[in-house]
Motif scaffolding. Structure first.
Motif, PDB file in Angstrom:
ATOM      1  N   ALA A  33       1.024  -1.267   0.082  1.00 66.68           N
ATOM      2  CA  ALA A  33      -0.176   0.237   0.134  1.00 66.68           C
ATOM      3  C   ALA A  33       0.990   1.198   0.150  1.00 66.68           C
ATOM      4  N   GLN A  34       0.608   2.006  -0.655  1.00 67.52           N
ATOM      5  CA  GLN A  34       1.100   3.564  -0.854  1.00 67.52           C
ATOM      6  C   GLN A  34       0.058   4.618  -0.426  1.00 67.52           C
ATOM      7  N   VAL A  35       0.461   5.345   0.214  1.00 70.31           N
ATOM      8  CA  VAL A  35      -0.517   6.461  -0.091  1.00 70.31           C
ATOM      9  C   VAL A  35      -0.002   7.990  -0.625  1.00 70.31           C
ATOM     10  N   ARG A  36      -0.107   8.357  -2.020  1.00 70.13           N
ATOM     11  CA  ARG A  36       0.276   9.118  -2.662  1.00 70.13           C
ATOM     12  C   ARG A  36      -0.215  10.443  -2.982  1.00 70.13           C
ATOM     13  N   GLY A  37       0.600  12.024  -2.588  1.00 67.19           N
ATOM     14  CA  GLY A  37      -0.384  13.331  -2.570  1.00 67.19           C
ATOM     15  C   GLY A  37      -0.563  13.477  -3.828  1.00 67.19           C
ATOM     16  N   ASP A  38      -1.817  14.768  -4.786  1.00 66.43           N
ATOM     17  CA  ASP A  38      -2.082  14.356  -5.479  1.00 66.43           C
ATOM     18  C   ASP A  38      -1.395  15.381  -6.535  1.00 66.43           C
ATOM     19  N   ASP A  39      -0.323  14.757  -6.897  1.00 66.85           N
ATOM     20  CA  ASP A  39       0.820  14.712  -7.899  1.00 66.85           C
ATOM     21  C   ASP A  39       0.889  14.627  -8.910  1.00 66.85           C
ATOM     22  N   GLU A  40       0.587  14.369 -10.549  1.00 66.61           N
ATOM     23  CA  GLU A  40       0.753  13.269 -11.031  1.00 66.61           C
ATOM     24  C   GLU A  40       1.809  12.815 -11.476  1.00 66.61           C
ATOM     25  N   ILE A  41       3.121  13.723 -11.195  1.00 65.69           N
ATOM     26  CA  ILE A  41       4.087  12.412 -12.546  1.00 65.69           C
ATOM     27  C   ILE A  41       4.559  11.819 -10.640  1.00 65.69           C
ATOM     28  N   ASP A  42       4.487  12.189  -9.852  1.00 63.89           N
ATOM     29  CA  ASP A  42       4.509  10.815  -8.345  1.00 63.89           C
ATOM     30  C   ASP A  42       3.467  10.004  -8.862  1.00 63.89           C
ATOM     31  N   ILE A  43       2.332  10.415  -9.576  1.00 63.43           N
ATOM     32  CA  ILE A  43       1.472   8.898  -8.883  1.00 63.43           C
ATOM     33  C   ILE A  43       1.804   8.288 -10.778  1.00 63.43           C
ATOM     34  N   ALA A  44       1.504   9.315 -11.330  1.00 58.55           N
ATOM     35  CA  ALA A  44       2.126   8.183 -12.368  1.00 58.55           C
ATOM     36  C   ALA A  44       3.310   7.052 -12.241  1.00 58.55           C
ATOM     37  N   ASP A  45       4.723   7.359 -10.674  1.00 58.22           N
ATOM     38  CA  ASP A  45       5.871   6.549 -11.273  1.00 58.22           C
ATOM     39  C   ASP A  45       5.168   5.365 -10.540  1.00 58.22           C
ATOM     40  N   ALA A  46       4.171   6.232  -9.650  1.00 62.94           N
ATOM     41  CA  ALA A  46       3.636   4.298  -9.017  1.00 62.94           C
ATOM     42  C   ALA A  46       3.477   3.773 -10.168  1.00 62.94           C
ATOM     43  N   LEU A  47       2.439   4.086 -10.612  1.00 66.16           N
ATOM     44  CA  LEU A  47       1.296   3.458 -11.560  1.00 66.16           C
ATOM     45  C   LEU A  47       3.111   2.583 -11.933  1.00 66.16           C
ATOM     46  N   ILE A  48       3.484   3.237 -12.865  1.00 68.78           N
ATOM     47  CA  ILE A  48       3.933   2.652 -13.774  1.00 68.78           C
ATOM     48  C   ILE A  48       4.862   1.385 -13.130  1.00 68.78           C
ATOM     49  N   TRP A  49       5.352   1.394 -11.633  1.00 63.79           N
ATOM     50  CA  TRP A  49       6.432   0.919 -10.746  1.00 63.79           C
ATOM     51  C   TRP A  49       5.328  -1.093 -10.687  1.00 63.79           C
ATOM     52  N   ALA A  50       3.966  -0.166 -10.381  1.00 63.88           N
ATOM     53  CA  ALA A  50       3.209  -1.762 -10.467  1.00 63.88           C
ATOM     54  C   ALA A  50       3.211  -2.376 -11.913  1.00 63.88           C
ATOM     55  N   ARG A  51       2.729  -1.869 -12.301  1.00 66.42           N
ATOM     56  CA  ARG A  51       3.248  -2.426 -13.902  1.00 66.42           C
ATOM     57  C   ARG A  51       4.341  -3.434 -14.511  1.00 66.42           C
ATOM     58  N   THR A  52       5.391  -2.197 -13.898  1.00 67.42           N
ATOM     59  CA  THR A  52       6.344  -3.922 -14.415  1.00 67.42           C
ATOM     60  C   THR A  52       6.007  -4.456 -13.374  1.00 67.42           C
ATOM     61  N   ARG A  53       5.707  -4.603 -12.286  1.00 62.05           N
ATOM     62  CA  ARG A  53       5.660  -5.389 -11.275  1.00 62.05           C
ATOM     63  C   ARG A  53       4.571  -6.676 -11.510  1.00 62.05           C
ATOM     64  N   GLY A  54       3.796  -6.219 -12.775  1.00 58.67           N
ATOM     65  CA  GLY A  54       2.269  -6.794 -12.629  1.00 58.67           C
ATOM     66  C   GLY A  54       1.236  -6.754 -12.097  1.00 58.67           C
ATOM     67  N   ASP A  55       1.083  -6.273 -11.670  1.00 56.35           N
ATOM     68  CA  ASP A  55      -0.069  -6.082 -10.312  1.00 56.35           C
ATOM     69  C   ASP A  55      -0.685  -5.878 -10.437  1.00 56.35           C
ATOM     70  N   LEU A  56      -1.769  -6.063  -9.396  1.00 55.22           N
ATOM     71  CA  LEU A  56      -3.192  -5.680  -9.735  1.00 55.22           C
ATOM     72  C   LEU A  56      -3.735  -4.483  -8.608  1.00 55.22           C
ATOM     73  N   VAL A  57      -3.468  -3.326  -9.230  1.00 47.61           N
ATOM     74  CA  VAL A  57      -4.366  -2.092  -8.712  1.00 47.61           C
ATOM     75  C   VAL A  57      -5.065  -1.229  -7.747  1.00 47.61           C
TER      76      VAL A  57
END
Length: 254
Positions: A39-63
């Motif tokens: 689990a991660q808590v992210r602020g309303d920062d577009e690049i920060d959220i995108a980085d978290a999603l890219i990281w999760a995609r590379t792992r093949g995770d369900l988000v």
């Protein structure tokens, strides 16, 4: 496929609002035989959220992502998702039709902004006000409001991922060792139990004790029911025979 939770919002990080999603998502998953991997808590920062999603995609995770999909300028989750998937944001006709049906003339010009999703997104139905969430591949986005988010997440799991559910595949049995001097003394027993039952997961949660309760450790044995039960019995028998502790049963196999 690991399951991760993103909780989005500056108000969470600033302490202006307390998160309610984490514990509830764990329970929603547990009732389906699933568990949260991260689990991660992210602020309303577009690049920060995108980085978290890219990281999760590379792992093949369900988000599962909660928050930041409103129409105000500070909500950047939809734009972050588009950035992470390398697609533009565009108006989703189906989502727009739902908003217009719900709000009529009041849908324009602002409410329809909540129908702008990354290109190719699918819809997550909202049973409260019909303003849909969305998914792109295995990343699923719902509002931050718990009364909307929780049934929408249940829909995601039941409609999109029924094949992941293991409602009766695992069991967890727990006991409490009261009066132990610490986890270190019980490490050999824990290691022996895992060596004998390598398919189970053993958890150890120590409590220092206070005026109302003595020092103790809670142990959990999780896995396929027969293996978890056998590990529990082995551990409890050796604990009783070799250590001067009181054993309290929390969840025991029948």
């Amino acid at each position: 496929m690991d399951i991760g939770l993103l909780i989005i919002g500056d108000e969470i990080l600033s302490g202006k609002r307390q998160d309610r999603h984490f514990a509830r998502v764990i329970e929603i998953l547990r009732t389906r035989g699933l568990e949260l991997a991260w689990a991660q808590v992210r602020g309303d920062d577009e690049i920060d959220i995108a980085d978290a999603l890219i990281w999760a995609r590379t792992r093949g995770d369900l988000v599962l992502s909660c928050g930041g999909i409103g129409a105000t300028p500070d909500d950047r989750t939809r734009q972050a998702a588009a950035r992470a998937f390398g697609v533009p944001v565009e108006r989703h006709a189906g989502a727009e039709a739902l908003i217009v049906r719900q709000y009529g003339d009041a849908a324009h010009p602002h409410r329809v902004l909540m129908a702008d999703f990354p290109r190719g997104a699918g819809l997550i139905p909202n049973p409260v006000n019909q303003v849909a969430g969305f998914f792109v591949e295995d990343c699923n986005f719902v509002p931050g409001f718990p009364e909307m988010a929780w049934p929408m997440l249940e829909w995601v799991l039941d409609a999109r991922y029924p094949h992941l559910q293991r409602r009766s595949a695992t069991a967890e049995y727990r006991l409490r060792a009261v009066g132990t001097s610490g986890e270190g003394d019980l490490l050999p027993l824990m290691e022996d139990t895992l060596a004998r039952f390598p398919s189970i997961r053993l958890s150890s949660l120590p409590f220092r004790g206070d005026a109302t309760r003595p020092r103790h450790i809670e142990f959990g044995f999780k896995g396929e029911p027969a293996a978890a039960a056998a590990a529990y019995r082995h551990f409890a028998a050796r604990l009783a025979a070799e250590f001067p502790v009181e054993i309290e049963t929390l969840d025991a196999p029948a």
